[in-house]
Design a protein around this motif. Structure first.
Motif, PDB file in Angstrom:
ATOM      1  N   SER A  94       0.932  -1.235   0.166  1.00  0.00           N
ATOM      2  CA  SER A  94       0.033  -0.083   0.173  1.00  0.00           C
ATOM      3  C   SER A  94       0.873   1.263  -0.042  1.00  0.00           C
ATOM      4  O   SER A  94       0.180   2.490  -0.106  1.00  0.00           O
ATOM      5  CB  SER A  94      -1.067  -0.165   1.170  1.00  0.00           C
ATOM      6  N   THR A  95       2.037   1.322  -0.019  1.00  0.00           N
ATOM      7  CA  THR A  95       3.209   2.224   0.248  1.00  0.00           C
ATOM      8  C   THR A  95       4.151   2.315  -0.959  1.00  0.00           C
ATOM      9  O   THR A  95       4.461   1.222  -1.134  1.00  0.00           O
ATOM     10  CB  THR A  95       3.599   2.273   1.459  1.00  0.00           C
ATOM     11  N   ALA A  96       4.440   3.540  -1.062  1.00  0.00           N
ATOM     12  CA  ALA A  96       5.682   3.588  -1.926  1.00  0.00           C
ATOM     13  C   ALA A  96       6.927   3.916  -1.194  1.00  0.00           C
ATOM     14  O   ALA A  96       8.035   4.067  -1.904  1.00  0.00           O
ATOM     15  CB  ALA A  96       5.394   4.844  -3.038  1.00  0.00           C
ATOM     16  N   LYS A 119       8.821  -1.472  -8.385  1.00  0.00           N
ATOM     17  CA  LYS A 119       8.114  -0.206  -7.888  1.00  0.00           C
ATOM     18  C   LYS A 119       7.150  -0.180  -9.252  1.00  0.00           C
ATOM     19  O   LYS A 119       7.224  -0.229 -10.307  1.00  0.00           O
ATOM     20  CB  LYS A 119       8.987   1.019  -8.104  1.00  0.00           C
ATOM     21  N   GLY A 121       4.524   2.449  -9.095  1.00  0.00           N
ATOM     22  CA  GLY A 121       4.017   3.842  -9.390  1.00  0.00           C
ATOM     23  C   GLY A 121       3.678   4.178  -7.932  1.00  0.00           C
ATOM     24  O   GLY A 121       4.826   4.546  -7.267  1.00  0.00           O
ATOM     25  N   ARG A 122       2.672   4.067  -7.199  1.00  0.00           N
ATOM     26  CA  ARG A 122       2.407   4.588  -6.202  1.00  0.00           C
ATOM     27  C   ARG A 122       2.645   3.448  -4.838  1.00  0.00           C
ATOM     28  O   ARG A 122       2.548   3.793  -3.712  1.00  0.00           O
ATOM     29  CB  ARG A 122       1.091   4.672  -5.783  1.00  0.00           C
ATOM     30  N   SER A 123       3.141   2.113  -5.373  1.00  0.00           N
ATOM     31  CA  SER A 123       3.253   1.290  -4.511  1.00  0.00           C
ATOM     32  C   SER A 123       4.491   0.269  -4.918  1.00  0.00           C
ATOM     33  O   SER A 123       5.185   0.660  -5.758  1.00  0.00           O
ATOM     34  CB  SER A 123       2.148   0.477  -3.817  1.00  0.00           C
ATOM     35  N   TYR A 181      -2.945   4.334 -13.239  1.00  0.00           N
ATOM     36  CA  TYR A 181      -1.526   3.838 -12.870  1.00  0.00           C
ATOM     37  C   TYR A 181      -0.628   4.986 -13.337  1.00  0.00           C
ATOM     38  O   TYR A 181      -0.795   5.499 -14.268  1.00  0.00           O
ATOM     39  CB  TYR A 181      -1.256   2.441 -13.357  1.00  0.00           C
ATOM     40  N   THR A 182       0.489   4.883 -12.525  1.00  0.00           N
ATOM     41  CA  THR A 182       1.468   6.222 -12.902  1.00  0.00           C
ATOM     42  C   THR A 182       2.628   5.601 -13.673  1.00  0.00           C
ATOM     43  O   THR A 182       3.367   6.391 -14.509  1.00  0.00           O
ATOM     44  CB  THR A 182       1.850   6.762 -11.671  1.00  0.00           C
TER      45      THR A 182
END
Length: 191
Positions: A94-96, A119, A121-123, A181-182
């Motif tokens: 849940s974390t980056a 990695k 994106g956001r996690s 998504y990033t």
């Protein structure tokens, strides 16, 4: 040509398939559409024979043919040549923050060092280093939920765990086709 980059998760899974002592027959992927806060998990499942999975041109075409507005995910389910179903251990954090990876060590025991981290994106996404059976997959999902500390932001995405338990297999995204998504997942640990 996203698979040309050696830091894409494809290469970790392909190495597992090639090095496994028990021959693999097929790997499972899907085209899916993300629906926020939904119970449904709309997917078009694609079973890929191992020869095709290890063929980079075939896999690139498969990914390029993903429907508009959908993403490609790898599933944990792997069919062995003897018909047995095994699973790739998978984790969706849940974390980056990379510092949170070490918090999982006590919950993964000796398997922690076999995980490769990407990695996304956001996690982060994690892929284990050995195939496991269905009971071990359920055990892993329970351990991942227990890694989330009371009163703290979750380390592991609990909604992902819920969806994966309902589906009875894990799945992680391999593409970035939509604005949800990033970035495309890329390997960060071990480098």
């Amino acid at each position: 040509m996203i698979l040309r980059s050696k830091d894409h998760p494809y290469w970790h899974v392909a190495a597992m398939v090639v090095s496994n002592s028990q021959p693999v027959e097929a790997v499972e992927l899907s085209f899916y559409r993300y629906l926020p806060q939904s119970l449904s998990d709309t997917r078009h499942v694609v079973k890929v024979e191992v020869e095709d999975f290890l063929d980079l041109i075939f896999m690139e075409r498969l990914i390029e043919n993903c429907p508009v507005g959908a993403e490609v995910a790898i599933h944990s389910r792997v069919k062995m040549l003897n018909g047995e179903i095994k699973h790739i251990p998978m984790i969706d954090l849940s974390t980056a923050a990379a510092a949170h990876l070490s918090k999982l060590r006590p919950f993964l025991d000796e398997d922690f060092d076999g995980f490769a981290w990407f990695k996304s994106g956001r996690s982060y996404h994690g892929y284990g280093g050995r195939f496991i059976n269905a009971d071990e997959l359920i055990d892993l999902m329970g351990r991942l939920l227990l890694a989330n500390q009371i009163g703290m932001p979750p380390t592991v995405d609990p909604r992902w765990v819920g969806h994966r338990l309902i589906a009875r297999y894990a799945a992680l995204r391999w593409t970035k086709n939509t604005s949800q998504y990033t970035e495309i997942p890329r390997r960060v640990f071990p480098a």
